[in-house]
Write a protein that holds these residues in place. Structure first.
Motif, PDB file in Angstrom:
ATOM      1  N   ASP A  19      91.014  67.591  29.405  1.00 50.72           N
ATOM      2  CA  ASP A  19      90.762  66.284  30.011  1.00 50.72           C
ATOM      3  C   ASP A  19      90.032  65.366  29.020  1.00 50.72           C
ATOM      4  O   ASP A  19      89.823  64.193  29.284  1.00 50.72           O
ATOM      5  N   ARG A  20      89.636  65.911  27.863  1.00 47.58           N
ATOM      6  CA  ARG A  20      88.883  65.108  26.888  1.00 47.58           C
ATOM      7  C   ARG A  20      89.791  64.174  26.108  1.00 47.58           C
ATOM      8  O   ARG A  20      90.960  64.495  25.876  1.00 47.58           O
ATOM      9  N   CYS A  21      89.229  63.054  25.682  1.00 42.44           N
ATOM     10  CA  CYS A  21      90.007  62.123  24.870  1.00 42.44           C
ATOM     11  C   CYS A  21      89.102  61.467  23.844  1.00 42.44           C
ATOM     12  O   CYS A  21      87.904  61.294  24.075  1.00 42.44           O
ATOM     13  N   ASN A  22      89.697  61.082  22.705  1.00 49.11           N
ATOM     14  CA  ASN A  22      88.931  60.395  21.672  1.00 49.11           C
ATOM     15  C   ASN A  22      89.119  58.884  21.727  1.00 49.11           C
ATOM     16  O   ASN A  22      88.612  58.165  20.888  1.00 49.11           O
ATOM     17  N   LEU A  23      89.857  58.383  22.731  1.00 47.90           N
ATOM     18  CA  LEU A  23      89.922  56.942  22.990  1.00 47.90           C
ATOM     19  C   LEU A  23      89.341  56.699  24.385  1.00 47.90           C
ATOM     20  O   LEU A  23      89.156  57.640  25.169  1.00 47.90           O
ATOM     21  N   ARG A  24      89.105  55.462  24.698  1.00 51.42           N
ATOM     22  CA  ARG A  24      88.545  55.101  26.013  1.00 51.42           C
ATOM     23  C   ARG A  24      89.365  53.958  26.602  1.00 51.42           C
ATOM     24  O   ARG A  24      88.812  52.904  26.941  1.00 51.42           O
ATOM     25  N   CYS A  25      90.674  54.143  26.710  1.00 50.48           N
ATOM     26  CA  CYS A  25      91.556  53.044  27.135  1.00 50.48           C
ATOM     27  C   CYS A  25      91.086  52.453  28.463  1.00 50.48           C
ATOM     28  O   CYS A  25      90.794  53.192  29.419  1.00 50.48           O
ATOM     29  N   ALA A  26      91.049  51.123  28.513  1.00 49.94           N
ATOM     30  CA  ALA A  26      90.465  50.427  29.660  1.00 49.94           C
ATOM     31  C   ALA A  26      91.187  50.760  30.966  1.00 49.94           C
ATOM     32  O   ALA A  26      90.571  50.784  32.033  1.00 49.94           O
ATOM     33  N   TYR A  27      92.509  51.052  30.902  1.00 43.81           N
ATOM     34  CA  TYR A  27      93.248  51.362  32.134  1.00 43.81           C
ATOM     35  C   TYR A  27      93.073  52.811  32.549  1.00 43.81           C
ATOM     36  O   TYR A  27      93.648  53.256  33.530  1.00 43.81           O
ATOM     37  N   CYS A  28      92.288  53.568  31.778  1.00 43.29           N
ATOM     38  CA  CYS A  28      92.166  54.996  32.038  1.00 43.29           C
ATOM     39  C   CYS A  28      90.735  55.420  32.350  1.00 43.29           C
ATOM     40  O   CYS A  28      90.487  56.163  33.299  1.00 43.29           O
ATOM     41  N   MET A  29      89.778  54.958  31.536  1.00 47.63           N
ATOM     42  CA  MET A  29      88.403  55.421  31.762  1.00 47.63           C
ATOM     43  C   MET A  29      87.370  54.386  31.324  1.00 47.63           C
ATOM     44  O   MET A  29      87.681  53.463  30.586  1.00 47.63           O
ATOM     45  N   PRO A  30      86.124  54.557  31.791  1.00 48.22           N
ATOM     46  CA  PRO A  30      85.088  53.596  31.418  1.00 48.22           C
ATOM     47  C   PRO A  30      84.650  53.799  29.961  1.00 48.22           C
ATOM     48  O   PRO A  30      84.920  54.855  29.383  1.00 48.22           O
ATOM     49  N   PRO A  31      83.964  52.793  29.362  1.00 47.49           N
ATOM     50  CA  PRO A  31      83.607  52.879  27.939  1.00 47.49           C
ATOM     51  C   PRO A  31      82.782  54.121  27.609  1.00 47.49           C
ATOM     52  O   PRO A  31      82.896  54.683  26.526  1.00 47.49           O
ATOM     53  N   GLU A  32      81.956  54.564  28.542  1.00 52.11           N
ATOM     54  CA  GLU A  32      81.083  55.711  28.244  1.00 52.11           C
ATOM     55  C   GLU A  32      81.815  57.047  28.397  1.00 52.11           C
ATOM     56  O   GLU A  32      81.235  58.110  28.176  1.00 52.11           O
ATOM     57  N   GLY A  33      83.083  57.021  28.760  1.00 48.68           N
ATOM     58  CA  GLY A  33      83.812  58.276  28.957  1.00 48.68           C
ATOM     59  C   GLY A  33      83.515  58.857  30.323  1.00 48.68           C
ATOM     60  O   GLY A  33      82.997  58.171  31.217  1.00 48.68           O
ATOM     61  N   LEU A  34      83.830  60.121  30.497  1.00 48.58           N
ATOM     62  CA  LEU A  34      83.689  60.761  31.816  1.00 48.58           C
ATOM     63  C   LEU A  34      82.905  62.058  31.644  1.00 48.58           C
ATOM     64  O   LEU A  34      82.675  62.509  30.527  1.00 48.58           O
ATOM     65  N   ASP A  35      82.523  62.673  32.758  1.00 45.10           N
ATOM     66  CA  ASP A  35      81.946  64.013  32.680  1.00 45.10           C
ATOM     67  C   ASP A  35      83.096  64.978  32.462  1.00 45.10           C
ATOM     68  O   ASP A  35      83.891  65.210  33.369  1.00 45.10           O
ATOM     69  N   TRP A  36      83.221  65.505  31.248  1.00 45.12           N
ATOM     70  CA  TRP A  36      84.356  66.390  30.955  1.00 45.12           C
ATOM     71  C   TRP A  36      84.195  67.701  31.713  1.00 45.12           C
ATOM     72  O   TRP A  36      83.093  68.107  32.088  1.00 45.12           O
ATOM     73  N   LEU A  37      85.314  68.358  31.904  1.00 48.38           N
ATOM     74  CA  LEU A  37      85.287  69.671  32.565  1.00 48.38           C
ATOM     75  C   LEU A  37      84.452  70.642  31.728  1.00 48.38           C
ATOM     76  O   LEU A  37      84.606  70.683  30.497  1.00 48.38           O
TER      77      LEU A  37
END
Ligand code: SAM
Length: 329
Positions: A19-37
């Protein structure tokens, strides 16, 4: 076979590797990222391979697409691809990636058995890329794309999402770029799958708008050779061919009636739709010693309850709790 009550058969498995990503695309997640699994919740390579094997050997899966999160973040990606390619019947194997790091890995992935690749690229303008993805990595993506083509992962497909007042004027520019390099471009309508629940129907750039803007610069004609079938993209011939461009009108022209997909999340949940509100826990079954036959039964039951449509256009639509990055796009 994985059949549902409406006669659809799921043969295309989307496997999210992280579920991790090295981008923070605006249509996908907030700038601070998410709580990864947490790592223990994520399937190991061996667990993923066991589930894919059950899917292919017992349940009629014929296509496997690896996605995420960002699948290139998984160090064992080539091993997972190689094990998938060794299955009988050998499934068609593809990857959806943002392309970062692909320059170093494309040839190895091809050698492992990867057949096709989709690289996400929403803009060619560095400042727009920074705004949209909150990272300064446009050059890495473009280098990755070129490496995929050089490795023979052709035709390279490019996925673009347009957002109002950000990159909604870029469709012709993106198409010219792709035509010059032999990449096949597809525009995906933005769907309500962002973690921050900011999607608004009224702000979404529709595929109709995309086609209108492309038609002002290119001659588009119907693609009679390719019918849409279960493929989400509706394709058009550009300037008399052979080049094509596609639109994936998931919101304005849903294709649920022909859907042949089923999804496995990075933490081992089967989802019968991107927008499903329930999941079936194959990880728990795996880790409690279930047999292949028991896992296959659980998987069949998960698909059999698939709803007729995603419901985005229903007034009562509720966005799923999991964002796109945690489902696997
Ligand atoms: N990280 C990889 C990538 O960038 O392609 C794979 C995962 S990403 C979730 C897969 C695709 O989903 C990308 O093409 C991305 O643009 C698209 N996507 C993500 N969120 C979306 C949304 N809300 N609506 C439509 N497409 C979305």
């Amino acid at each position: 076979m994985l059949t549902d009550a409406y006669g659809r058969v799921a043969t295309d498995l989307r496997v999210s590797l992280t579920d991790r990503c090295n981008l923070r695309c605006a249509y996908c997640m907030p700038p601070e990222g998410l709580d990864w699994l947490p790592k223990p919740e994520v399937l190991t390579g061996d667990e993923i391979i066991r589930l894919i094997t059950i899917g292919v050997e017992a349940l009629g899966i014929r296509e496997v697409r690896f996605t995420g999160g960002e699948p290139l973040l998984r160090p064992d990606l080539a091993d997972i691809i190689a094990a998938t390619a060794a299955l009988e019947p050998r499934p068609d194997i593809s990857l959806t990636t943002n392309g970062i790091g692909l320059d170093r890995r494309a040839a190895g992935l091809k050698a492992a058995g990867l057949d096709r690749i989709n690289v996400s690229l929403d803009t060619l303008r560095p400042e727009v890329f920074r705004k949209l993805t909150r990272r300064d990595r446009l050059d890495d993506v473009l280098t990755g794309l070129a490496a995929a083509a050089a490795a023979g992962l052709t035709p390279v497909k490019v996925n673009a999402v347009l957002m109002r007042d950000l990159n909604d004027d870029e469709a012709p520019e993106l198409l010219s770029y792709c035509l010059e390099r032999g990449y096949e471009l597809r525009f995906i309508e933005q769907m309500p799958l962002d973690a921050q629940h900011g999607w608004k129907r009224t702000e979404m750039v529709t595929s109709g708008e995309v086609l209108a803007s492309l038609s002002a610069a290119f001659e588009l004609s119907d693609d009679i050779e390719r019918s849409r079938g279960a493929a989400p993209a509706e394709t058009f011939i550009v300037n008399g061919g052979p080049a094509r461009v596609g639109v994936i009108a998931a919101v304005t022209r849903p294709f649920c009636g022909a859907c042949d997909r089923v999804r496995l999340t990075a933490d081992g949940q089967i989802r019968n739709c991107l927008f499903a509100r329930s999941e079936s826990d194959l990880r728990a079954a795996l880790r409690s010693g279930a047999t292949d036959a028991e896992i296959a039964d659980r998987w069949r039951a998960a698909v059999s309850s698939k709803l007729p449509g995603h419901g985005i256009n229903d007034p009562a639509f509720l966005q799923p709790d999991r964002p796109m990055s945690a489902i696997g796009g």
